[in-house]
Scaffold this motif. Structure first.
Motif, mmCIF file in Angstrom:
data_model
loop_
_atom_site.group_PDB
_atom_site.id
_atom_site.type_symbol
_atom_site.label_atom_id
_atom_site.label_comp_id
_atom_site.label_asym_id
_atom_site.label_seq_id
_atom_site.Cartn_x
_atom_site.Cartn_y
_atom_site.Cartn_z
ATOM 1 N N GLN A 163 0.795 -1.193 0.098
ATOM 2 C CA GLN A 163 -0.026 -0.041 0.191
ATOM 3 C C GLN A 163 0.767 1.580 0.074
ATOM 4 O O GLN A 163 0.537 2.371 -0.147
ATOM 5 C CB GLN A 163 -0.846 -0.088 1.117
ATOM 6 N N LEU A 164 2.198 1.148 0.124
ATOM 7 C CA LEU A 164 3.194 2.143 0.334
ATOM 8 C C LEU A 164 3.504 2.690 -1.074
ATOM 9 O O LEU A 164 3.793 1.887 -1.847
ATOM 10 C CB LEU A 164 4.212 1.912 1.186
ATOM 11 N N ALA A 165 3.963 3.818 -1.093
ATOM 12 C CA ALA A 165 4.564 4.424 -2.013
ATOM 13 C C ALA A 165 5.861 4.117 -1.905
ATOM 14 O O ALA A 165 6.515 3.869 -1.081
ATOM 15 C CB ALA A 165 4.440 5.795 -2.139
ATOM 16 N N PRO A 166 6.757 3.889 -3.321
ATOM 17 C CA PRO A 166 8.188 3.299 -3.149
ATOM 18 C C PRO A 166 9.046 4.134 -2.373
ATOM 19 O O PRO A 166 9.944 3.455 -1.907
ATOM 20 C CB PRO A 166 8.572 3.444 -5.032
ATOM 21 N N ASP A 167 8.999 5.306 -2.365
ATOM 22 C CA ASP A 167 9.952 5.950 -1.472
ATOM 23 C C ASP A 167 9.642 5.853 0.192
ATOM 24 O O ASP A 167 10.502 5.904 0.881
ATOM 25 C CB ASP A 167 10.032 7.391 -1.521
ATOM 26 N N GLU A 168 8.365 5.360 0.396
ATOM 27 C CA GLU A 168 8.010 5.077 1.948
ATOM 28 C C GLU A 168 8.242 3.799 2.366
ATOM 29 O O GLU A 168 8.591 3.375 3.357
ATOM 30 C CB GLU A 168 6.569 5.493 2.147
ATOM 31 N N ARG A 169 8.543 2.867 1.137
ATOM 32 C CA ARG A 169 8.542 1.517 1.201
ATOM 33 C C ARG A 169 9.917 1.148 2.188
ATOM 34 O O ARG A 169 9.987 0.444 3.114
ATOM 35 C CB ARG A 169 8.295 0.764 0.121
ATOM 36 N N GLY A 170 10.882 1.833 1.734
ATOM 37 C CA GLY A 170 12.212 1.495 2.340
ATOM 38 C C GLY A 170 12.219 1.926 3.904
ATOM 39 O O GLY A 170 12.955 1.195 4.600
ATOM 40 N N VAL A 176 12.925 -5.638 8.219
ATOM 41 C CA VAL A 176 13.076 -6.726 6.788
ATOM 42 C C VAL A 176 13.642 -6.173 5.878
ATOM 43 O O VAL A 176 13.677 -5.026 5.512
ATOM 44 C CB VAL A 176 11.653 -6.702 6.855
ATOM 45 N N HIS A 177 14.242 -7.018 5.317
ATOM 46 C CA HIS A 177 14.780 -6.708 3.834
ATOM 47 C C HIS A 177 13.970 -6.963 2.664
ATOM 48 O O HIS A 177 12.937 -7.741 2.784
ATOM 49 C CB HIS A 177 16.102 -7.630 3.533
ATOM 50 N N ASP A 178 14.141 -6.035 1.474
ATOM 51 C CA ASP A 178 13.106 -6.219 0.568
ATOM 52 C C ASP A 178 13.198 -7.619 -0.078
ATOM 53 O O ASP A 178 12.092 -8.030 -0.431
ATOM 54 C CB ASP A 178 13.650 -5.141 -0.612
ATOM 55 N N SER A 179 14.109 -8.340 -0.047
ATOM 56 C CA SER A 179 14.334 -9.695 -0.592
ATOM 57 C C SER A 179 13.491 -10.703 0.341
ATOM 58 O O SER A 179 12.602 -11.408 -0.249
ATOM 59 C CB SER A 179 15.475 -10.264 -0.649
ATOM 60 N N GLU A 180 13.414 -10.446 1.504
ATOM 61 C CA GLU A 180 12.678 -11.568 2.572
ATOM 62 C C GLU A 180 10.998 -11.205 1.998
ATOM 63 O O GLU A 180 10.216 -11.721 1.890
ATOM 64 C CB GLU A 180 12.801 -11.010 3.754
#
Length: 175
Positions: free
Chosen positions: A82-89, A97-101
């Motif tokens: 639900q988050l924008a890409p800049d908020e996701r990180g 949590v890592h993005d790959s996980e």
């Protein structure tokens, strides 16, 4: 008729269903005496309100290390979507949590639900193998059915040519 519940009470119950140590609407209904359909309705309304105002969905609290349950993983995947890409990180860093996980959990959710991933084409290899086996079996059965039908036709023709033996026209029974 019961008086309507206050907005603060409803928000607190929604937070208990999505926040840290989240419980299901059924479990919460047993604990507090509000019906499960009412709690589910409040949860849907809160989700709609969050989507329409473009605010972030309630986040699970950051835990020490990995989320321990499948529900935690699912909640994190859905919240991150639900988050924008800049908020996701930033969200992932807060959760530890890592993005790959997160992507692995998302893929596992999609596979468990039986849906094909967005980039996937046709059926999975196991499904393709099963389809081939079923097609072979169907072909064998079609051939057996055709052979049986041909034998029945031949038997009827033979019977009409030589008779059935009841009227004494059967030569074979006398020998």
């Amino acid at each position: 008729m019961r008086p309507p519940y206050s907005k603060a009470f409803r928000e607190k119950m929604v937070q208990r269903m999505v926040g840290p140590g989240a419980v299901t609407a059924t479990q919460l209904a047993k604990q507090i005496g509000v019906t499960q359909p009412t709690l589910s309705k409040w949860l849907r309304e809160a989700h709609r309100a969050a989507m329409t105002t473009k605010t972030k969905a309630p986040e699970p609290a950051a835990s020490s290390g990995q989320p321990k349950t499948a529900e935690d993983k699912m909640r994190l995947v859905l919240a991150a979507e639900q988050l924008a890409p800049d908020e996701r990180g930033a969200f992932l860093r807060r959760q530890g949590v890592h993005d790959s996980e997160l992507e692995a959990w998302r893929a596992a959710m999609v596979q468990a639900l039986g849906a094909r991933p967005a980039q996937g084409g046709g059926p999975r290899p196991a499904d393709q193998r099963r389809i081939r086996e079923l097609e072979k079996e169907l072909g064998r059965k079609d051939r057996a059915l055709a052979e049986t039908a041909a034998l029945l036709v031949l038997a009827k023709k033979a019977e009409s040519l030589w008779g059935d033996g009841e009227d004494g026209t059967d030569d074979r029974s006398e020998k």
